[in-house]
Design a protein around this motif. Structure first.
Motif, PDB file in Angstrom:
ATOM      1  N   THR A   1       0.820  -1.201   0.000  1.00  0.00           N
ATOM      2  CA  THR A   1       0.000   0.000   0.000  1.00  0.00           C
ATOM      3  C   THR A   1       0.854   1.252   0.000  1.00  0.00           C
ATOM      4  O   THR A   1       1.998   1.247   0.432  1.00  0.00           O
TER       5      THR A   1
ATOM      6  N   ALA B   1      -1.683  -0.972   5.942  1.00  0.00           N
ATOM      7  CA  ALA B   1      -2.939  -1.711   5.778  1.00  0.00           C
ATOM      8  C   ALA B   1      -2.719  -3.196   5.669  1.00  0.00           C
ATOM      9  O   ALA B   1      -3.613  -3.979   5.927  1.00  0.00           O
TER      10      ALA B   1
ATOM     11  N   PRO C   1      -8.869  -3.930   3.047  1.00  0.00           N
ATOM     12  CA  PRO C   1      -9.488  -3.147   1.970  1.00  0.00           C
ATOM     13  C   PRO C   1      -8.466  -2.739   0.918  1.00  0.00           C
ATOM     14  O   PRO C   1      -7.298  -2.495   1.237  1.00  0.00           O
TER      15      PRO C   1
ATOM     16  N   ARG D   1      -8.630   2.462   1.816  1.00  0.00           N
ATOM     17  CA  ARG D   1      -9.130   2.862   3.133  1.00  0.00           C
ATOM     18  C   ARG D   1      -8.863   4.340   3.312  1.00  0.00           C
ATOM     19  O   ARG D   1      -7.708   4.782   3.276  1.00  0.00           O
TER      20      ARG D   1
ATOM     21  N   GLU E   1      -9.828   7.681   5.792  1.00  0.00           N
ATOM     22  CA  GLU E   1     -10.393   8.071   7.084  1.00  0.00           C
ATOM     23  C   GLU E   1     -10.150   9.559   7.308  1.00  0.00           C
ATOM     24  O   GLU E   1      -9.015  10.030   7.244  1.00  0.00           O
TER      25      GLU E   1
ATOM     26  N   GLN F   1     -15.039   9.421   4.735  1.00  0.00           N
ATOM     27  CA  GLN F   1     -14.708   8.042   5.109  1.00  0.00           C
ATOM     28  C   GLN F   1     -15.071   7.140   3.928  1.00  0.00           C
ATOM     29  O   GLN F   1     -16.162   7.251   3.383  1.00  0.00           O
TER      30      GLN F   1
ATOM     31  N   SER G   1     -14.246   2.969   2.226  1.00  0.00           N
ATOM     32  CA  SER G   1     -13.553   1.689   2.165  1.00  0.00           C
ATOM     33  C   SER G   1     -14.014   0.947   0.913  1.00  0.00           C
ATOM     34  O   SER G   1     -15.218   0.879   0.644  1.00  0.00           O
TER      35      SER G   1
END
Length: 263
Positions: free
Chosen positions: A3, A16, A33, A36, A38, A54, A56
């Motif tokens: 990631t 992640a 995921p 992701r 956030e 947010q 996912s």
């Protein structure tokens, strides 16, 4: 799946694809995921275009992102692609990703494959393009220079180039917008077939409700920089536009968007 972490605010987030030893020892782990996000915020001149978002997206999941013009769809995709890093929040995406953005431009001196927005900023994967002639017809090194392809081919080139990379995440920003109806239908079929074949996660930004329901596992509505609504598309593939459930889903999404069916 490796990631990229674009930027974090507050305590540093774990990668992640990491996990504690105890997590590995006790039963199956929840799938990591593909995307992701956030608390993502992106502001321009003090105005938040993306506001504490947010999101996912699961591995291999096809998600369509709907929203009115100016709602932040393109900004979000640019952030996920790593093209915009002036953000607050946490963004984790696969390192092997590809993107087809709006308004592709072909330089008069380059071959088509050189102008395809592949992978991380500035990176063009010629080898992958040259190795995929059956699926990616415009990407051969023998391809004619810009000026020879039709308008539909020019629009299709970035899409095919992005698919040639065989990414873990494919980002599509209104990729069919300049195509006529037959060309659009063909490109939609191409995306659906190659997604099912290669199994990458896809995030499609579109203003076409039927297109979203036709292609996606899940449709999200972006409003004022945040996800305002989401629904799963639990219809068998290939999707049938004449199915009453298809029409019902589209009607519900148009209500959320405040739009009327296309004429």
């Amino acid at each position: 799946m490796a990631t990229d972490v674009h930027r974090t605010v507050g305590p540093q987030q774990a990668s992640a694809d990491s996990g504690s030893g105890s997590d590995r020892e006790h039963g199956p782990r929840t799938p990591v995921p593909a995307v992701r996000v956030e608390g993502l915020t992106r502001a321009f001149d003090g105005r938040a275009v993306i506001d504490n978002l947010q999101l996912s997206v699961g591995p291999g999941e096809f998600v369509a992102l709907l929203g009115r013009s100016g709602c932040g769809k393109s900004t979000l995709l640019r952030i996920l692609a790593g093209l915009d890093r002036d953000i607050e929040g946490t963004v984790l995406v696969p390192r092997r990703k590809a993107v087809a953005l709006q308004a592709p431009r072909l330089t008069p001196w380059g071959k088509v494959w050189r102008t395809l927005p592949l992978g991380r900023p500035g990176g063009f994967l010629r080898a992958a393009a040259e190795q995929r002639p059956p699926e990616v017809g415009l990407l051969s090194p023998a391809c004619p220079r810009p000026g020879a392809p039709s308008g539909g081919e020019v629009q299709r080139a970035p899409l095919e180039g992005a698919l040639a990379r065989e990414p873990d995440l494919l980002l599509l920003d209104e990729p069919f917008g300049a195509l006529d109806a037959p060309g659009r239908a063909g490109a939609q079929r191409l995306v659906g077939e190659l997604w099912q074949r290669h199994g990458c996660a896809v995030l499609l930004a579109t203003s076409d409700v039927e297109e979203a329901v036709l292609l996606a596992d899940r449709v999200l509505v972006l409003d004022e920089g945040a996800i305002a609504y989401g629904t799963a598309v639990e219809l068998n593939r290939p999707r049938d536009r004449t199915d009453p459930r298809f029409a019902e889903l589209c009607a519900g999404l148009r209500d959320r968007l405040g739009t009327e069916p296309a004429a």
